[in-house]
Structures are given as structure tokens and as C-alpha cells.
Design a protein around this motif. Structure first.
Motif: not given
Length: 173
Positions: A82-86, A143-145, A151-163
Motif C-alpha cells: 500500500g506504499n507505506v514505508k518502513f 494485524k494493527a491496521i 483509518r488509512a494514514n492514521m498514527e499507530i498509538r497501540s501499546p501492544v504494537f509498540r511492545s
């Protein structure tokens, strides 16, 4: 080695940022960026987006390897469908980078053959570790999205994702 990881959305907006250090071979997992370079990390990653756009059309892979180098910082990239860059900015330890810059060609080849991830940012072992890190983070990103609240291009604030990003960093880097 110190790492700065960012997920950049389709509109070149940051979706997620995480800073960590190496956990392999006795590392404590703490980043060793100086205060000056800590403020520069975002700028360096975003300046490499132009190179990402050039490389993505010449390379059909999702993992683009090391795409840019800024002084002692290396930037690796992984593109999603989806053209999201890591983007991962990795800064070798000062001892390893001094050995790379001041070594002769015979010493440089022996340094590249080292199994230490921090020994050489462009070695095959390091690139394989970075690729494994990106693949695990990509799986967790999917899994997070998939959440109905995302929503698309929304900041990921999940503490589970961060961990989970932190766990992948400890596991591979």
C-alpha cells in the motif's frame, strides 16, 4: 548500535516512531544517539524518502536494503503493498565504525565477515537481521491496521504494537 525506526504513510506523514539500541552480544537495548543526532534522525529519514521513491521503481522487491547513508547513519527501507514505508536508521557503534573507516581492505573483509550485527551495517548477516525485523514488524502492522477503528494514514498509538516492535528489535537486532 542504535536504531531509529519509523513508519511513513502514503502522504509522507509519520505513523509510528520508535528508538532502541542493540540487544545482541551483550547490548542493553538502550539507544546511544547523542542529543544533537536524536533531533536529526527524523530529518535524515524524511530526506531519504526521495531515494526510496527512485529505488522502489527500479527494484521489484519489498525489502530495498540499505538505500542511503548520511555520515555514520545507514537507512534501510521496506515498502508495503500500500506504499507505506518502513524506514530504519541504524548507527553503528563508534568502535565498529572506526574500524570500518580506518581499516585496510584485508581488515575490512574480515570485519564484514563478522557475525556481529553491529560490525558492518551492509554485511549479509546484518541485512538478513534487518529483513527479518522488517518482516515481523510488517506482520504486526497488518494485524494493527485490520482493526475496524484504524483509518488509512492514521498514527499507530497501540501499546501492544509498540511492545511487539520492541520485541522484534530485541530478537533480531
Amino acid at each position: 548500535m542504535s536504531y531509529y525506526f519509523a513508519i511513513i504513510g502514503t502522504q509522507d506523514n509519520p505513523l509510528f516512531e520508535y528508538e532502541f539500541g542493540t540487544s545482541k552480544q551483550g547490548g542493553d537495548g538502550q539507544p546511544r544517539f547523542s542529543d544533537e543526532s536524536r533531533h536529526l534522525n527524523q530529518f535524515v529519514l524524511h530526506s531519504s524518502l526521495d531515494i526510496v521513491e527512485e529505488v522502489q521503481w527500479t527494484n521489484g522487491q519489498m525489502y530495498l536494503k540499505v538505500i542511503d547513508k548520511f555520515f555514520n547513519n545507514y537507512i534501510s527501507c521496506f515498502m508495503t503493498g500500500g506504499n507505506v514505508k518502513f524506514l530504519l536508521l541504524h548507527q553503528p557503534t563508534t568502535a565498529a565504525s572506526a574500524a570500518l573507516s580506518s581499516s585496510s581492505s584485508s581488515t575490512a573483509t574480515s570485519t564484514r565477515g563478522s557475525t556481529s550485527v553491529a560490525a558492518n551495517p551492509t554485511s549479509p548477516q546484518t541485512e538478513e537481521a534487518v529483513k527479518s525485523f522488517f518482516l515481523e514488524v510488517y506482520e504486526n502492522y497488518i494485524k494493527a491496521i485490520m482493526s475496524p477503528f484504524y483509518r488509512a494514514n492514521m498514527e499507530i498509538r497501540s501499546p501492544v504494537f509498540r511492545s511487539r516492535v520492541a520485541a522484534a528489535g530485541r530478537k533480531y537486532l
